[in-house]
Each structure stands twice: as structure tokens, then as C-alpha cells.
Scaffold this motif. Structure first.
Motif, PDB file in Angstrom:
ATOM      1  N   VAL A  26      72.633  32.912   8.798  1.00 46.96           N
ATOM      2  CA  VAL A  26      71.725  33.971   8.414  1.00 46.96           C
ATOM      3  C   VAL A  26      70.658  33.555   7.890  1.00 46.96           C
ATOM      4  N   THR A  27      69.482  34.208   7.942  1.00 49.97           N
ATOM      5  CA  THR A  27      68.077  34.052   7.239  1.00 49.97           C
ATOM      6  C   THR A  27      67.731  35.302   6.799  1.00 49.97           C
ATOM      7  N   ILE A  28      67.094  35.228   5.428  1.00 46.04           N
ATOM      8  CA  ILE A  28      66.841  36.423   4.518  1.00 46.04           C
ATOM      9  C   ILE A  28      65.347  36.059   4.168  1.00 46.04           C
ATOM     10  N   CYS A  29      64.275  36.830   4.355  1.00 46.71           N
ATOM     11  CA  CYS A  29      63.073  36.745   3.907  1.00 46.71           C
ATOM     12  C   CYS A  29      62.976  37.586   2.651  1.00 46.71           C
ATOM     13  N   THR A  30      61.809  36.985   2.042  1.00 43.63           N
ATOM     14  CA  THR A  30      61.346  37.939   0.761  1.00 43.63           C
ATOM     15  C   THR A  30      60.314  38.853   1.405  1.00 43.63           C
ATOM     16  N   LYS A  31      60.240  40.036   0.769  1.00 45.49           N
ATOM     17  CA  LYS A  31      59.184  40.937   0.883  1.00 45.49           C
ATOM     18  C   LYS A  31      58.037  40.591   1.326  1.00 45.49           C
ATOM     19  N   ASP A  32      57.343  40.729   2.466  1.00 44.20           N
ATOM     20  CA  ASP A  32      55.969  40.329   2.892  1.00 44.20           C
ATOM     21  C   ASP A  32      55.928  38.598   2.953  1.00 44.20           C
ATOM     22  N   PHE A  46      55.339   8.355  -2.078  1.00 44.48           N
ATOM     23  CA  PHE A  46      56.655   7.964  -2.467  1.00 44.48           C
ATOM     24  C   PHE A  46      57.463   9.107  -2.878  1.00 44.48           C
ATOM     25  N   ASP A  47      56.965  10.262  -2.750  1.00 44.43           N
ATOM     26  CA  ASP A  47      57.641  11.475  -3.244  1.00 44.43           C
ATOM     27  C   ASP A  47      58.391  12.028  -2.012  1.00 44.43           C
ATOM     28  N   VAL A  48      59.621  12.429  -2.366  1.00 50.37           N
ATOM     29  CA  VAL A  48      60.430  13.336  -1.478  1.00 50.37           C
ATOM     30  C   VAL A  48      60.185  14.623  -1.909  1.00 50.37           C
ATOM     31  N   PRO A  49      59.648  15.494  -0.816  1.00 51.52           N
ATOM     32  CA  PRO A  49      59.688  16.898  -1.022  1.00 51.52           C
ATOM     33  C   PRO A  49      60.927  17.534  -1.630  1.00 51.52           C
ATOM     34  N   GLN A  50      60.759  18.331  -2.636  1.00 49.07           N
ATOM     35  CA  GLN A  50      61.963  19.079  -3.188  1.00 49.07           C
ATOM     36  C   GLN A  50      61.570  20.476  -3.463  1.00 49.07           C
ATOM     37  N   MET A  51      62.702  21.311  -3.573  1.00 49.19           N
ATOM     38  CA  MET A  51      62.511  22.807  -3.647  1.00 49.19           C
ATOM     39  C   MET A  51      62.672  22.849  -5.341  1.00 49.19           C
ATOM     40  N   ILE A  52      61.888  23.463  -6.084  1.00 48.77           N
ATOM     41  CA  ILE A  52      61.605  23.935  -7.432  1.00 48.77           C
ATOM     42  C   ILE A  52      61.714  25.367  -7.432  1.00 48.77           C
ATOM     43  N   LEU A  53      62.996  25.821  -7.928  1.00 48.40           N
ATOM     44  CA  LEU A  53      63.342  27.343  -8.051  1.00 48.40           C
ATOM     45  C   LEU A  53      62.579  28.046  -8.982  1.00 48.40           C
ATOM     46  N   SER A  54      61.994  29.075  -8.820  1.00 48.17           N
ATOM     47  CA  SER A  54      61.385  29.972  -9.809  1.00 48.17           C
ATOM     48  C   SER A  54      62.494  30.629 -10.509  1.00 48.17           C
ATOM     49  N   GLU A  55      62.112  31.649 -11.227  1.00 48.76           N
ATOM     50  CA  GLU A  55      63.255  32.690 -12.007  1.00 48.76           C
ATOM     51  C   GLU A  55      63.961  33.263 -10.954  1.00 48.76           C
ATOM     52  N   TYR A  56      63.127  33.808  -9.972  1.00 50.59           N
ATOM     53  CA  TYR A  56      63.646  34.578  -8.804  1.00 50.59           C
ATOM     54  C   TYR A  56      64.611  33.659  -8.141  1.00 50.59           C
ATOM     55  N   GLY A  57      64.240  32.500  -7.879  1.00 47.73           N
ATOM     56  CA  GLY A  57      64.954  31.766  -6.928  1.00 47.73           C
ATOM     57  C   GLY A  57      66.212  31.300  -7.726  1.00 47.73           C
ATOM     58  N   LYS A  58      66.527  31.189  -9.014  1.00 47.17           N
ATOM     59  CA  LYS A  58      67.274  30.542  -9.807  1.00 47.17           C
ATOM     60  C   LYS A  58      68.332  31.957  -9.907  1.00 47.17           C
ATOM     61  N   ILE A  59      67.840  33.348  -9.825  1.00 46.76           N
ATOM     62  CA  ILE A  59      68.899  34.294  -9.928  1.00 46.76           C
ATOM     63  C   ILE A  59      69.644  34.508  -8.506  1.00 46.76           C
ATOM     64  N   PRO A  83      60.688  28.740  -0.393  1.00 50.66           N
ATOM     65  CA  PRO A  83      59.929  29.508  -0.902  1.00 50.66           C
ATOM     66  C   PRO A  83      59.953  30.998  -0.798  1.00 50.66           C
ATOM     67  N   ASN A  84      59.802  31.300   0.435  1.00 48.62           N
ATOM     68  CA  ASN A  84      59.986  32.802   0.792  1.00 48.62           C
ATOM     69  C   ASN A  84      61.154  33.270   1.675  1.00 48.62           C
ATOM     70  N   HIS A  85      62.261  32.470   1.751  1.00 46.14           N
ATOM     71  CA  HIS A  85      63.346  32.664   2.665  1.00 46.14           C
ATOM     72  C   HIS A  85      64.531  31.902   2.118  1.00 46.14           C
ATOM     73  N   PHE A  86      65.658  32.194   2.561  1.00 42.50           N
ATOM     74  CA  PHE A  86      66.717  31.174   2.355  1.00 42.50           C
ATOM     75  C   PHE A  86      67.597  31.397   3.694  1.00 42.50           C
ATOM     76  N   HIS A  87      68.569  30.339   4.012  1.00 46.14           N
ATOM     77  CA  HIS A  87      69.306  30.248   5.061  1.00 46.14           C
ATOM     78  C   HIS A  87      70.640  29.935   4.428  1.00 46.14           C
ATOM     79  N   LEU A  88      71.766  30.687   5.090  1.00 41.52           N
ATOM     80  CA  LEU A  88      72.937  30.259   4.756  1.00 41.52           C
ATOM     81  C   LEU A  88      73.979  30.343   6.004  1.00 41.52           C
ATOM     82  N   ILE A  89      75.108  29.479   5.845  1.00 41.64           N
ATOM     83  CA  ILE A  89      76.142  29.597   6.988  1.00 41.64           C
ATOM     84  C   ILE A  89      77.103  30.571   6.109  1.00 41.64           C
TER      85      ILE A  89
END
Length: 167
Positions: A26-32, A46-59, A83-89
Motif C-alpha cells: 500500500v502507498t499513501i501520499c500526502t495532500k498535493d 561519506f553520508d548515507v541518505p536517511q529520513m528525518i521525520l517531521s512532527e507529522y512524520g512522527k505522528i 517526505p510526501n508518502h509512505f509505503h507499507l506491506i
């Protein structure tokens, strides 16, 4: 008034019971597709990209974990917040029949799960942050499952090539 919104074509398989036990991607996107859930950082040599959650992401993260604990017949096997969507199985492990007269697939366990998750997040966020619908895919076998797991595991690394990329 109904002429304003275009009629949406269903992406669901006709006559498939989306409440039946099985695995679903399942994939769900944020509004717009606004990048409300966080930012991906770390694109240097030397940096590995990582996702830093916002307050909405933490919720969202909080409610994904809570719903995984509370639902006995649906298990979140894996998820990734972008950043603007999430995936889940989702793994529906038990068939649950309902008394609603709404025909499948719109009265499916997946639809109920997604609706409740969005509602919890919206209440905590104080506004609607989600697009109207979502995308789902019935996982058909071990190879399909493996490819989806790999996609989830590498999604942050490949953010700039993602179809949802919008910076």
C-alpha cells in the motif's frame, strides 16, 4: 456540483475480496504531495541518505506502530515513511466478515485500516494531510514480496529517482 470532480477509475481488481487473507503493498501520499512527513538528508560522499521525520512524520510513525499492536487480524510487515508518502506491506492474517452492505473492495479491511490511520493522523495533526485515495497491490508470491521489500529498503537511497520526488 458533481460535474466539478472527474469520475475516478478504480484500480482495484474486479470481484477480488480485499478482506481475504494475504499480503498487500500500500502507498499513501500526502495532500498535493507536499513534503510534510520529513526530509531526506545525507547526500555527501561519506553520508548515507536517511529520513528525518517531521512532527507529522512522527505522528504517522506513532499510529503505524499503535495500529500494528491493536489490530489482531492485520499485521504491518514492513513500512517506510518518505517526505510526501509512505509505503507499507499489510498482511491480513485472518478473514473478518462485516455486516456492512457496501460491496467489496470498498468495504475491505485495507480500506478500513487506511481510513482509520488517516483519521487518527489528521486529528493529531489538526488538519487533513492526506490525498483522497491510496494505491494498493496484491502481493503475488515470494518473488513479488522480495522485490517490494527491496524497494522499501532502498527507497530513501533512491529518493531523487522516486516518482514521488518533489523538492
Amino acid at each position: 456540483m458533481n460535474d466539478i470532480l472527474p469520475k475516478r477509475k478504480s484500480t482495484r481488481l474486479k470481484n477480488y475480496d480485499y478482506s481475504a487473507p494475504g499480503m498487500y503493498f500500500v502507498t499513501i501520499c500526502t495532500k498535493d504531495r507536499k513534503c510534510l512527513l520529513g526530509n531526506i538528508v545525507g547526500y555527501g560522499d561519506f553520508d548515507v541518505p536517511q529520513m528525518i521525520l517531521s512532527e507529522y512524520g512522527k505522528i504517522l510513525d506513532k499510529y503505524l506502530k499503535l495500529m500494528n499492536e491493536k489490530y489482531s487480524h492485520i499485521v504491518i510487515d514492513k513500512y517506510i515513511i518518505m517526505p510526501n508518502h509512505f509505503h507499507l506491506i499489510l498482511n491480513i492474517v485472518d478473514y473478518v466478515s462485516g455486516a456492512s452492505g457496501t460491496a467489496a473492495p470498498y468495504n475491505s479491511e485495507i480500506s478500513k485500516f487506511v481510513s482509520l490511520l488517516k483519521r487518527y493522523c489528521n486529528i493529531s495533526c489538526g488538519k487533513n494531510i492526506w490525498q483522497r485515495s491510496y494505491h494498493d497491490h496484491i502481493i503475488r508470491g515470494d518473488e513479488d514480496y522480495r522485490k517490494i521489500l527491496e524497494y522499501i529498503d532502498t527507497n530513501v537511497l533512491k529518493w531523487e529517482q522516486d516518482c514521488f520526488y518533489d523538492m
